[in-house]
Scaffold this motif. Structure first.
Motif, PDB file in Angstrom:
ATOM      1  N   ILE A  25      44.472  54.983  11.398  1.00 18.15           N
ATOM      2  CA  ILE A  25      44.410  53.698  10.710  1.00 18.15           C
ATOM      3  C   ILE A  25      42.957  53.258  10.545  1.00 18.15           C
ATOM      4  CG2 ILE A  25      44.959  51.235  10.896  1.00 18.15           C
ATOM      5  CD1 ILE A  25      47.646  52.161  12.246  1.00 18.15           C
ATOM      6  N   MET A  26      42.162  53.405  11.598  1.00 19.27           N
ATOM      7  CA  MET A  26      40.766  52.984  11.508  1.00 19.27           C
ATOM      8  C   MET A  26      40.004  53.849  10.512  1.00 19.27           C
ATOM      9  SD  MET A  26      38.931  50.588  12.591  1.00 19.27           S
ATOM     10  CE  MET A  26      37.461  50.411  11.576  1.00 19.27           C
ATOM     11  N   ASP A  27      40.225  55.165  10.534  1.00 20.75           N
ATOM     12  CA  ASP A  27      39.534  56.058   9.593  1.00 20.75           C
ATOM     13  C   ASP A  27      39.883  55.702   8.150  1.00 20.75           C
ATOM     14  OD1 ASP A  27      38.300  57.457  11.634  1.00 20.75           O
ATOM     15  OD2 ASP A  27      39.666  59.163  11.557  1.00 20.75           O
ATOM     16  N   PHE A  28      41.151  55.432   7.881  1.00 18.45           N
ATOM     17  CA  PHE A  28      41.562  55.100   6.516  1.00 18.45           C
ATOM     18  C   PHE A  28      41.097  53.695   6.134  1.00 18.45           C
ATOM     19  CE2 PHE A  28      43.268  59.046   6.218  1.00 18.45           C
ATOM     20  CZ  PHE A  28      44.215  59.246   5.224  1.00 18.45           C
ATOM     21  N   LEU A  29      41.089  52.780   7.086  1.00 17.15           N
ATOM     22  CA  LEU A  29      40.603  51.434   6.816  1.00 17.15           C
ATOM     23  C   LEU A  29      39.141  51.487   6.353  1.00 17.15           C
ATOM     24  CD1 LEU A  29      41.237  48.362   9.027  1.00 17.15           C
ATOM     25  CD2 LEU A  29      38.996  48.804   8.107  1.00 17.15           C
ATOM     26  N   LYS A  30      38.336  52.306   7.015  1.00 18.18           N
ATOM     27  CA  LYS A  30      36.916  52.395   6.680  1.00 18.18           C
ATOM     28  C   LYS A  30      36.684  52.961   5.278  1.00 18.18           C
ATOM     29  CE  LYS A  30      33.569  52.286   8.996  1.00 18.18           C
ATOM     30  NZ  LYS A  30      32.473  51.346   9.073  1.00 18.18           N
TER      31      LYS A  30
END
Length: 155
Positions: free
Chosen positions: A114-119
Motif C-alpha cells: 500500500i505504501m509503495d503504491f501510494l507513493k
C-alpha cells in the motif's frame, strides 16, 4: 464507499497513531497482527516546510483502489490509510498506513504494498519551501522501482 474496517482519509488535520491502531483492531479477537507505517516530513537541506496539494475526489478514489488491490492479494481484516495535505513542518506526521490480518506476513506485505503504491499512484503534489525559494518535488526512481516489484500477473 469502503466499509468501516477499510478506511482512507485525506485531511489537513493531524492524527493519533495509537488511537487509530486501537480502533483498527477494536473488538476483534481474530486479528493476529497489525503492521503500520508512519511517514514524517523529513527536514534537511534547510527545508522550512512542505506543502501537499491534491484533487479530493480523485485522491480518495485512488487510495481506495490501492486498498482494494491489497485486499485481493492478502487476507486482510482491516486497513487504515491517512494522508495529510496542506503546509507541514519538518517532523510532522504526513502519512499512516496500518493493516490488520490474521498473520504477520500478510500484514507486513500488504502494508508495504500500500505504501509503495501510494507513493507512485496517488495524485499528490509536493512543494518544498527552502531558504532560496520553493520547488516542486519530482517522483523518485527508487519509489517507482519499489512499486514495480509488486507488478505481477497474479492479483
Amino acid at each position: 464507499m469502503m466499509e468501516e474496517a477499510f478506511r482512507v482519509s485525506v485531511s489537513e488535520a493531524d492524527f493519533d497513531v495509537g488511537a487509530e491502531l486501537d480502533a483498527l483492531a477494536a473488538g476483534r479477537s481474530d486479528i493476529g497482527a497489525v503492521a503500520s507505517f508512519v511517514g514524517r516530513v523529513r527536514g534537511g537541506e534547510g527545508l522550512i516546510a512542505m506543502s501537499l496539494e491534491h484533487y479530493p475526489a480523485m485522491t480518495e478514489k485512488a487510495l481506495a483502489g490501492i486498498v482494494s488491490q491489497a485486499r485481493v492479494r492478502w487476507p486482510l481484516m482491516g486497513v487504515r490509510v491517512i494522508h495529510r495535505v496542506g503546509r507541514l513542518l519538518p517532523g510532522a506526521q504526513i502519512v499512516m498506513v496500518a493493516v490488520a490480518s490474521g498473520h504477520r506476513g500478510a500484514a507486513f506485505e500488504a502494508c508495504e504494498f500500500i505504501m509503495d503504491f501510494l507513493k507512485t499512484r496517488a495524485p499528490f503534489w509536493k512543494k518544498e519551501e527552502l531558504p532560496g525559494g520553493a520547488r516542486w518535488v519530482d517522483a523518485r526512481e527508487s519509489d517507482d522501482a519499489a512499486a514495480a516489484r509488486w507488478d505481477t500477473d497474479q492479483p
